[in-house]
Design an enzyme around this catalytic site. Sequence first.
Site, PDB file in Angstrom:
ATOM      1  N   HIS A   1      30.147  48.898  32.387  1.00  0.00           N
ATOM      2  CA  HIS A   1      28.944  48.783  33.208  1.00  0.00           C
ATOM      3  C   HIS A   1      27.707  49.286  32.471  1.00  0.00           C
ATOM      4  O   HIS A   1      26.597  48.807  32.731  1.00  0.00           O
ATOM      5  CB  HIS A   1      29.135  49.551  34.519  1.00  0.00           C
ATOM      6  CG  HIS A   1      29.900  48.778  35.549  1.00  0.00           C
ATOM      7  ND1 HIS A   1      29.567  48.764  36.880  1.00  0.00           N
ATOM      8  CD2 HIS A   1      30.974  47.962  35.431  1.00  0.00           C
ATOM      9  CE1 HIS A   1      30.405  47.993  37.547  1.00  0.00           C
ATOM     10  NE2 HIS A   1      31.274  47.502  36.679  1.00  0.00           N
TER      11      HIS A   1
ATOM     12  N   HIS B   1      41.867  45.051  34.217  1.00  0.00           N
ATOM     13  CA  HIS B   1      42.318  45.273  35.594  1.00  0.00           C
ATOM     14  C   HIS B   1      43.825  45.426  35.700  1.00  0.00           C
ATOM     15  O   HIS B   1      44.373  45.433  36.802  1.00  0.00           O
ATOM     16  CB  HIS B   1      41.818  44.146  36.498  1.00  0.00           C
ATOM     17  CG  HIS B   1      40.360  44.231  36.799  1.00  0.00           C
ATOM     18  ND1 HIS B   1      39.678  43.283  37.539  1.00  0.00           N
ATOM     19  CD2 HIS B   1      39.430  45.155  36.456  1.00  0.00           C
ATOM     20  CE1 HIS B   1      38.401  43.632  37.640  1.00  0.00           C
ATOM     21  NE2 HIS B   1      38.229  44.765  36.984  1.00  0.00           N
TER      22      HIS B   1
END
Length: 332
Positions: A67, A193
């Site tokens: 991010h 993930h």
Amino acid sequence: MNKSCKSNACFGLMNLLMLSVVVRSQLTPHFYMETCPHIFRIVREEVQNALKNDIRMAASLLRLHFHDCFVNGCDGSLLLDEDGGDSEKFATPNLNSVRGFEVIDTIKSSVENACDGVVSCADILAIAARDSVFLSGGPFWYVELGRRDGLVSNGTLANETIPSPFDTLDTIISKFNNVGLDAKDVVTLSGAHTIGRARCTFFSNRLFNFSGTEEPDITLETNMLNELQYLCPQDGDGNITTFLDQNSAEQFDNNYFNNLINGKGLLSSDQILFSSDEAIATTKPLVEYYSYNERYFLMDFAYAMIKMGNINPLTGFDGEIRKNCRAVNSDF
């Protein structure tokens, strides 16, 4: 918690990466060889301690780096505390979502004790992300270093550039393209993930009234759908979390891609890599390839992380080396 990459697919991978992973950059793995020679040991020990207390922290530290890099490049701007204003930390993709700031504070303190004013917060994020993957059983790579810390946090840009779980595949690929990454990187980096958790609020749209159909998402496997509907009832607590990878939640492996093939991707942005019409010509073939070739996924993941870590770094005399990752030096 795995202390090293233990799967058969990982054996020999470290040596292979030492020889084959090359990214042109102003950064270098040897940047602190003279000025802070023990930087890797210091960060590794603090990440190990963090994972002992909370295994989920591996995914959180990896996500911090991701991010951060998507907004103004990999400059540590996500770490800045700014009350109100246009702060990345409090932008929609990050608010009540990204975590691990206290761990970065601890690492920074240990690094400062050893090498005062030398190592940037942006570089600490990059090393901590690598160690989080490696300590979870994933690949090792040489982290390229020499980033300096940004002076500005941009929440507006964070809202625009960070991929969302609700984005279409075309939108996600476009956001990656805008920072110099491609469709392959979308698939490869989505493999992160394989560890971590997500809140109900990020996938409950698939459970009852998907895209206004008044029916669940038809790509979601039936048993998993029933379990998630029980965990995340309509009008329930959106902050409840579950594993992104239901079958190997703490092991960094290629099971994420098998989940997609079996309709068990948790987020819509995961499952569309395999099930959407757009995926047929773009991402689906790579999902299938990674599902049966873990070795290449792990190698490609290491390369993609190096590539991502090279998004618009500040170097030379740009930016600064923050004394405190939460504030620019003029405010500290």
